[in-house]
Motif scaffolding. Structure first.
Motif, PDB file in Angstrom:
ATOM      1  N   VAL A 172      29.332  11.450  24.783  1.00 17.57           N
ATOM      2  CA  VAL A 172      28.388  10.336  24.872  1.00 17.57           C
ATOM      3  C   VAL A 172      27.803  10.280  26.277  1.00 17.57           C
ATOM      4  CG1 VAL A 172      28.103   7.829  24.703  1.00 17.57           C
ATOM      5  CG2 VAL A 172      29.653   9.024  23.126  1.00 17.57           C
ATOM      6  N   LYS A 173      26.500  10.172  26.364  1.00 17.86           N
ATOM      7  CA  LYS A 173      25.852   9.975  27.663  1.00 17.86           C
ATOM      8  C   LYS A 173      25.275   8.574  27.717  1.00 17.86           C
ATOM      9  CE  LYS A 173      23.688  13.125  30.037  1.00 17.86           C
ATOM     10  NZ  LYS A 173      22.729  14.147  30.558  1.00 17.86           N
ATOM     11  N   ILE A 174      25.640   7.839  28.764  1.00 13.10           N
ATOM     12  CA  ILE A 174      25.115   6.491  28.975  1.00 13.10           C
ATOM     13  C   ILE A 174      24.204   6.523  30.193  1.00 13.10           C
ATOM     14  CG2 ILE A 174      25.687   4.089  29.500  1.00 13.10           C
ATOM     15  CD1 ILE A 174      28.270   4.427  27.997  1.00 13.10           C
ATOM     16  N   ILE A 175      22.934   6.258  29.985  1.00 13.12           N
ATOM     17  CA  ILE A 175      21.941   6.266  31.067  1.00 13.12           C
ATOM     18  C   ILE A 175      21.791   4.843  31.590  1.00 13.12           C
ATOM     19  CG2 ILE A 175      19.544   6.746  31.670  1.00 13.12           C
ATOM     20  CD1 ILE A 175      19.494   8.842  29.484  1.00 13.12           C
ATOM     21  N   GLY A 176      22.187   4.648  32.816  1.00 15.95           N
ATOM     22  CA  GLY A 176      22.167   3.310  33.416  1.00 15.95           C
ATOM     23  C   GLY A 176      23.491   3.028  34.095  1.00 15.95           C
ATOM     24  N   HIS A 177      23.481   2.148  35.072  1.00 16.53           N
ATOM     25  CA  HIS A 177      24.693   1.859  35.854  1.00 16.53           C
ATOM     26  C   HIS A 177      25.408   0.637  35.279  1.00 16.53           C
ATOM     27  CE1 HIS A 177      27.329   1.742  39.339  1.00 16.53           C
ATOM     28  NE2 HIS A 177      27.090   0.437  39.419  1.00 16.53           N
ATOM     29  N   SER A 178      26.742   0.782  35.100  1.00 14.24           N
ATOM     30  CA  SER A 178      27.542  -0.352  34.627  1.00 14.24           C
ATOM     31  C   SER A 178      29.016  -0.109  34.911  1.00 14.24           C
ATOM     32  CB  SER A 178      27.341  -0.579  33.131  1.00 14.24           C
ATOM     33  OG  SER A 178      28.227  -1.575  32.664  1.00 14.24           O
ATOM     34  N   LYS A 179      29.557  -0.862  35.867  1.00  6.95           N
ATOM     35  CA  LYS A 179      30.990  -0.792  36.152  1.00  6.95           C
ATOM     36  C   LYS A 179      31.795  -1.354  34.986  1.00  6.95           C
ATOM     37  CE  LYS A 179      31.273   0.978  40.316  1.00  6.95           C
ATOM     38  NZ  LYS A 179      32.038   2.218  40.561  1.00  6.95           N
ATOM     39  N   THR A 180      31.227  -2.341  34.313  1.00  3.32           N
ATOM     40  CA  THR A 180      31.921  -2.961  33.182  1.00  3.32           C
ATOM     41  C   THR A 180      32.180  -1.942  32.075  1.00  3.32           C
ATOM     42  OG1 THR A 180      30.856  -5.088  33.640  1.00  3.32           O
ATOM     43  CG2 THR A 180      31.806  -4.792  31.448  1.00  3.32           C
ATOM     44  N   LEU A 181      31.140  -1.185  31.714  1.00  2.00           N
ATOM     45  CA  LEU A 181      31.299  -0.210  30.641  1.00  2.00           C
ATOM     46  C   LEU A 181      32.153   0.973  31.080  1.00  2.00           C
ATOM     47  CD1 LEU A 181      27.756  -0.122  28.982  1.00  2.00           C
ATOM     48  CD2 LEU A 181      29.805  -1.327  28.222  1.00  2.00           C
ATOM     49  N   GLU A 182      32.098   1.331  32.360  1.00  4.39           N
ATOM     50  CA  GLU A 182      32.950   2.420  32.848  1.00  4.39           C
ATOM     51  C   GLU A 182      34.415   2.077  32.647  1.00  4.39           C
ATOM     52  OE1 GLU A 182      32.094   3.568  36.830  1.00  4.39           O
ATOM     53  OE2 GLU A 182      29.982   4.023  36.430  1.00  4.39           O
ATOM     54  N   ASN A 183      34.777   0.831  32.917  1.00  2.00           N
ATOM     55  CA  ASN A 183      36.165   0.398  32.729  1.00  2.00           C
ATOM     56  C   ASN A 183      36.544   0.342  31.257  1.00  2.00           C
ATOM     57  OD1 ASN A 183      36.625   0.092  35.506  1.00  2.00           O
ATOM     58  ND2 ASN A 183      35.804  -1.993  35.497  1.00  2.00           N
ATOM     59  N   VAL A 184      35.580  -0.031  30.406  1.00  3.73           N
ATOM     60  CA  VAL A 184      35.859  -0.140  28.973  1.00  3.73           C
ATOM     61  C   VAL A 184      36.058   1.232  28.337  1.00  3.73           C
ATOM     62  CG1 VAL A 184      34.869  -0.797  26.736  1.00  3.73           C
ATOM     63  CG2 VAL A 184      34.678  -2.350  28.686  1.00  3.73           C
ATOM     64  N   PHE A 185      35.194   2.195  28.682  1.00  2.14           N
ATOM     65  CA  PHE A 185      35.204   3.488  28.009  1.00  2.14           C
ATOM     66  C   PHE A 185      36.240   4.474  28.563  1.00  2.14           C
ATOM     67  CE2 PHE A 185      30.904   2.208  26.649  1.00  2.14           C
ATOM     68  CZ  PHE A 185      30.970   2.559  25.308  1.00  2.14           C
ATOM     69  N   LYS A 186      36.782   4.220  29.730  1.00  2.00           N
ATOM     70  CA  LYS A 186      37.659   5.213  30.351  1.00  2.00           C
ATOM     71  C   LYS A 186      38.962   5.421  29.580  1.00  2.00           C
ATOM     72  CE  LYS A 186      40.020   2.077  33.579  1.00  2.00           C
ATOM     73  NZ  LYS A 186      40.286   1.775  35.004  1.00  2.00           N
ATOM     74  N   ASP A 187      39.387   4.443  28.789  1.00  2.00           N
ATOM     75  CA  ASP A 187      40.653   4.543  28.061  1.00  2.00           C
ATOM     76  C   ASP A 187      40.485   4.953  26.594  1.00  2.00           C
ATOM     77  OD1 ASP A 187      42.157   3.758  30.292  1.00  2.00           O
ATOM     78  OD2 ASP A 187      41.782   1.639  29.882  1.00  2.00           O
ATOM     79  N   ILE A 188      39.284   5.275  26.185  1.00  2.00           N
ATOM     80  CA  ILE A 188      39.042   5.668  24.797  1.00  2.00           C
ATOM     81  C   ILE A 188      39.111   7.195  24.704  1.00  2.00           C
ATOM     82  CG2 ILE A 188      37.414   5.589  22.869  1.00  2.00           C
ATOM     83  CD1 ILE A 188      36.326   3.001  24.045  1.00  2.00           C
ATOM     84  N   LYS A 189      40.171   7.715  24.111  1.00  2.00           N
ATOM     85  CA  LYS A 189      40.441   9.150  24.111  1.00  2.00           C
ATOM     86  C   LYS A 189      39.436   9.942  23.285  1.00  2.00           C
ATOM     87  CE  LYS A 189      45.400   8.508  24.861  1.00  2.00           C
ATOM     88  NZ  LYS A 189      46.759   8.764  24.329  1.00  2.00           N
ATOM     89  N   GLN A 190      38.888   9.336  22.242  1.00  2.00           N
ATOM     90  CA  GLN A 190      37.983  10.082  21.362  1.00  2.00           C
ATOM     91  C   GLN A 190      36.618  10.349  21.988  1.00  2.00           C
ATOM     92  OE1 GLN A 190      38.338   7.359  17.963  1.00  2.00           O
ATOM     93  NE2 GLN A 190      39.019   9.099  16.732  1.00  2.00           N
ATOM     94  N   LEU A 191      36.310   9.616  23.048  1.00  2.00           N
ATOM     95  CA  LEU A 191      34.990   9.717  23.655  1.00  2.00           C
ATOM     96  C   LEU A 191      35.053  10.360  25.035  1.00  2.00           C
ATOM     97  CD1 LEU A 191      33.412   6.233  22.771  1.00  2.00           C
ATOM     98  CD2 LEU A 191      33.245   8.375  21.501  1.00  2.00           C
ATOM     99  N   ASN A 192      34.188  11.348  25.244  1.00  2.00           N
ATOM    100  CA  ASN A 192      33.979  11.915  26.568  1.00  2.00           C
ATOM    101  C   ASN A 192      32.655  11.335  27.077  1.00  2.00           C
ATOM    102  OD1 ASN A 192      33.728  13.436  28.880  1.00  2.00           O
ATOM    103  ND2 ASN A 192      33.320  15.362  27.816  1.00  2.00           N
TER     104      ASN A 192
END
Length: 374
Positions: free
Chosen positions: A56-76
């Protein structure tokens, strides 16, 4: 007439017993193996969420989403800050191109200052001052991995309270969605067609020639042409038996076999005509068993793995697409998929196979003497 028909029935019965019933390996490889292959492929790839890592590529800056997605193993997840000119579409178009080329499974585009807008939306979402946070999600409905990535991200946004204010944009490569089992079913049927006529019919003819069986038939009051015809009929029955078993198990795995059925029968008969004429024409050139074996393996592997049996041709390189369009069964398998709008070729599904039939028939007529006695 009755005596002649009885003679044909006796000959057919003998050929069927020799070529099929007395060769137990033929029963397995030509009738049972296609079903086993389907079950293996559908098990490995039918539940892709258990077997792959989604990009998954997320275009845009977000510390909130970085913290949310970092622990989801199925998603790179790859975060990419927006370019200095946020109105420039080149950055998004580049990401969408990666999505089309299967380098990514999902593209998410965030608005500028996402974190602050998200915080405000949470505080004010039950007031009249609430403003939705626009988020664009691009995915490909044709690919299971892309759909699963979209579902996971949607679930995350739902838990964050964002879904009601999210814009979902579908980036289509096809007009219909599908699951892998429905896609792979015609591909395995194509593999069965190749197996029956390359390793069944072709090997049977070679067996007749090397054992001087054709020579014996020439001394009998039976036209050897009938031997070729009845041998082809035996192998055609084997093909229908194998596809029948495959279809039952495919139906149980959720494949829409009923919708495929009319188109499937037509293409089985058409592909049989292609392969029968093709094989007979080749047998006017191939005389040595070693050469026969080499051709069988090369043609089988190239047609099966380059011909779009297991991977949509639209996702392959231009070189592979070009090679595939010179192979006859590519069009047969792709034509079967038109029922579910899963085809990669838009037209001329019968043209190339018909050319094969015409050229092979001409070669057979010119070199017919080579089919008789070795």
């Amino acid at each position: 007439m009755r005596r002649k028909l009885k003679k044909f029935l006796v000959l057919f019965d003998s050929l069927f017993k020799v070529l099929f019933l007395r060769q137990k390996e033929a029963v397995f490889w030509l009738s049972i193996f296609p079903t086993i292959l389907f079950l293996i492929l559908s098990t490995l790839f039918g539940n892709v969420e258990e077997n792959i890592e989604l990009k998954v590529k997320i275009i845009g800056h977000s510390k909130t989403l970085e913290n949310v997605f970092k622990d989801i193993k199925q998603l790179n997840v790859i975060f990419e800050d927006k370019s200095s000119n946020s109105d420039n579409p080149e950055q998004i178009n580049k990401a969408l191109k990666e999505l089309e080329n299967e380098k990514l499974d999902l593209v998410v585009v965030l608005p500028d200052n996402f974190d602050s807008k998200y915080s405000s939306a949470l505080l004010l979402r039950k007031t009249r001052l609430f403003k939705p946070v626009p988020i664009d999600i691009h995915y490909i409905s044709l690919r299971d991995g892309s759909k699963i990535a979209k579902d996971i991200v949607e679930g995350i946004f739902t838990s964050m309270g964002l879904l009601e204010s999210t814009t979902i944009e579908k980036h289509y490569l096809s007009q219909n969605t599908y699951d892998y089992n429905n896609f792979i079913y015609p591909g395995v049927v194509g593999m069965a067609i190749l197996s029956v006529f390359l390793f069944g019919f072709m090997s049977d003819i070679q067996y007749f020639k090397t054992r001087n069986i054709l020579r014996k038939f020439f001394t009998a009051p039976i036209n050897p042409v009938y031997i070729y015809i009845l041998t082809a009929v035996v192998n055609l029955l084997v093909l229908f038996l194998g596809v029948g078993v495959l279809s039952v198990f495919s139906y149980l795995k959720g494949v829409d076999v009923i919708s495929y059925l009319p188109n499937l029968i037509l293409n089985l008969l058409f592909s049989s005509a292609v392969m029968i004429t093709f094989v007979i024409a080749l047998m006017t050139f191939i005389t040595k068993p070693s050469n026969l074996f080499a051709f069988q393996q090369v043609f089988f592997q190239v047609q099966m793995f380059v011909g779009g049996f297991y991977v949509p041709l639209k996702f392959t390189s231009p070189i592979i697409q070009t090679i595939a369009k010179f192979l006859p069964i590519t069009y047969i398998v792709d034509n079967m998929r038109t029922v579910k709008s899963l085809n990669s070729i838009d037209s001329n599904h019968f043209l190339v196979p018909l050319i094969y039939i015409l050229v092979a028939s001409i070669i057979t007529i010119i070199r017919s003497k080579k089919l008789s006695i070795e």
